[in-house]
Design an enzyme around this catalytic site. Structure first.
Site, short mmCIF file in Angstrom:
data_model
loop_
_atom_site.label_atom_id
_atom_site.label_comp_id
_atom_site.label_asym_id
_atom_site.label_seq_id
_atom_site.Cartn_x
_atom_site.Cartn_y
_atom_site.Cartn_z
N GLU A 333 0.83 -1.19 0.00
CA GLU A 333 0.00 0.00 0.00
C GLU A 333 0.87 1.25 0.00
O GLU A 333 1.75 1.40 0.85
CB GLU A 333 -0.91 0.04 1.23
CG GLU A 333 -2.04 -0.96 1.21
CD GLU A 333 -2.95 -0.81 2.42
OE1 GLU A 333 -4.02 -1.47 2.41
OE2 GLU A 333 -2.62 -0.06 3.36
N CYS A 334 0.64 2.12 -0.94
CA CYS A 334 1.21 3.46 -0.99
C CYS A 334 2.75 3.43 -0.95
O CYS A 334 3.40 3.26 -1.97
CB CYS A 334 0.63 4.32 0.12
SG CYS A 334 0.55 6.06 -0.33
N ALA A 335 3.36 3.57 0.23
CA ALA A 335 4.81 3.48 0.31
C ALA A 335 5.29 2.14 -0.21
O ALA A 335 6.33 2.05 -0.87
CB ALA A 335 5.27 3.70 1.75
N ALA A 488 2.28 8.92 2.80
CA ALA A 488 2.27 8.03 1.66
C ALA A 488 1.57 6.76 1.94
O ALA A 488 1.81 5.72 1.70
CB ALA A 488 3.69 7.78 1.20
#
Length: 488
Positions: A333-335, A488
């Site tokens: 997820e994200c990062a 993030a």
């Protein structure tokens, strides 16, 4: 019954985190077992809450998990505690855009039947504070504002004027806090700097917040207010709701350390309840994955801050790429999405995805209603989950040949990547609202190496039910509803 308080404010920036964390630390210092909670999707504030109380900071998100799970998740987190302190999000009545009170601090307070303490930034007002407090106290009669804490009060004379104005409001003053630089927590492009990045300084800041609260607040009155909360009729949530997905114990590695600090405590609990052995590792320090890893979870954080160090750990990058090539399940997820990319701001990452990421001046922020476009290790095609985006990066392309999610607001678009056993996306999700995702992931980890993504349909366990409303088309990233949240 758990005594409880909700710490709210008229708007962001009034000092909710300072007051809530200070109260948590102060009450814990008096020997009480304090349960820390945060309204909304924020990951960073709960880190400070955990430091203050010695217990995991937990989120209460009525959008991502549904209103029906707010009280059960609260009771799960506060089991065995004397007191719970819930820090609100944004202004008291602010919630998901175009959704009325949904996901607001006020809604959560009502679901918990908890008294609210309103933190007011009094730095630029005197008598007007009474009108402000009166308005907030009378707006929704179901919200019980039990007191006010005046923050950033300048002088004794200023305090006198504020108290005099509030004297006839019917809302008692439970604390007065002066300006105190020692309690400040540094911020950067996505909010507060996480605890993991400034451990010693964070400890000092939390201690200073506790001292400030003890000096300026009526602790006995606050505790009495917390104890006035009535019983909750809900049953405590349990991770056992997921059911045991496998007979064995597949080992799932979860990224941690300073670069990957964003995770919900319930995720690890659900993975464990589903039959997995969860092992933490630090991509900044560890050159190999934990022995026997059959699945990998890489949550959010700040890879842009640590891009050089993450890239320099070439042995681990190769190990992650090798695990992905084997078909093993990876949820990012994200990062985590950025870490799996080919590059981040020109610096080599793991190269699992044919995509490149870069920092952007534009903040992408908001809740998301997501529909699984492709079968993956987390959900079958057509399943719906609710999530949240918060980042200042862009990845190109924004979606792979097999996209992860179709998003239906603020506009229709597809995003993320499903490739073999990899599910990578900008969207943060809360698995307590969709325990079928955790069960599906553990089941795939038990058969790691096959790369298969088919299996039992868990759509009934995924929040939102089947997809409706027609096809989802691509489109540019756009800012969503304004909510405080993590990076993030």
């Amino acid at each position: 019954m758990v005594a409880r308080l909700v710490i709210a404010a008229p708007s962001s920036g009034a000092g909710k985190t300072t007051v809530a964390t200070g109260l948590m630390a102060a009450f814990a210092g008096r020997g009480l077992a304090v349960s820390p909670h945060k309204v909304g999707p924020d990951y960073i504030d709960p880190g400070y809450h955990a430091l203050a109380t010695g217990r995991p900071g937990r989120n209460l998100d009525a959008y991502m998990c549904g209103t029906g799970l707010v009280a059960p998740l609260f009771l799960h987190g506060s089991r065995g505690c004397d007191l719970a302190v819930v820090e609100g999000v944004m202004g008291l009545y602010d919630g998901a855009a175009d959704q009325g009170e949904l996901a607001s601090t006020a809604q959560v307070a009502k679901l918990l039947k908890a008294p609210v303490v309103l933190v007011v930034d009094a730095s630029s007002q005197s008598r007007s504070v009474a009108a402000l407090v009166h308005g907030f106290a009378s707006w929704d009669p179901e919200v019980r504002i039990g007191g006010v804490i005046l923050n950033k009060v300048a002088t004794d004379r200023h305090e006198h004027l504020l108290r005099e104005a509030l004297g006839e409001s019917g809302v008692p003053v439970l604390g007065v806090l002066r300006r105190a630089p020692a309690v400040a927590t540094p911020s950067r492009h996505l909010g507060l700097v996480p605890v993991a990045e400034r451990q010693a300084a964070a400890v000092e800041a939390v201690a200073a917040q506790a001292e400030q609260v003890l000096a300026g607040c009526d602790m006995e009155a606050l505790l009495a207010l917390a104890r006035s909360a009535p019983e909750l009729s809900a049953e405590a949530w349990s991770p056992e709701v997921v059911g045991r997905a496998v007979a064995g114990r597949p080992r799932i590695a979860v990224a941690g350390g300073a670069a990957f600090t964003f995770s919900y405590a319930e995720h690890t609990e659900l993975l464990t309840a589903a039959g997995a052995e969860v092992v933490a590792f630090d991509p900044l320090r560890d050159e190999v994955l934990p022995e026997g890893t059959s699945g990998l979870v890489i949550g959010g954080g700040f890879p842009e801050v640590y891009g050089g160090e993450l890239s320099a750990n070439e042995p681990l990058r190769k190990a992650v790429a090798g695990l992905a090539a084997s078909g093993a399940p990876i949820a990012a997820e994200c990062a985590g999405l950025l870490y799996l990319a080919r590059s981040l701001d020109g610096t080599p990452m793991c190269g699992v995805l044919d995509a490149d990421a870069r920092m952007s001046e534009r903040l992408t922020l908001g809740y998301r209603d997501a529909v699984a476009v492709s079968d993956s290790v987390l959900a079958p095609a057509g399943a719906r989950m609710r999530g949240h985006e918060f980042h200042r990066t862009v990845i190109e392309p924004g979606a792979g040949e097999r996209a992860a999610w179709g998003l239906r607001q603020p506009e229709r678009r597809v995003e993320g990547f499903v490739r073999g056993g990899v599910h990578a996306s900008y969207v943060h999700t809360h698995w307590a609202g969709a325990p079928g995702a955790a069960a599906r992931f553990v089941e795939r980890c038990a058969g790691a190496g096959s790369g298969a993504v088919d299996g039992p349909d868990v759509s009934g366990s995924v929040a939102g039910g089947p997809v409706t409303g027609g096809p989802v088309t691509g489109g540019p990233v756009a800012d969503g509803p304004g909510v405080e949240g993590p990076g993030a």
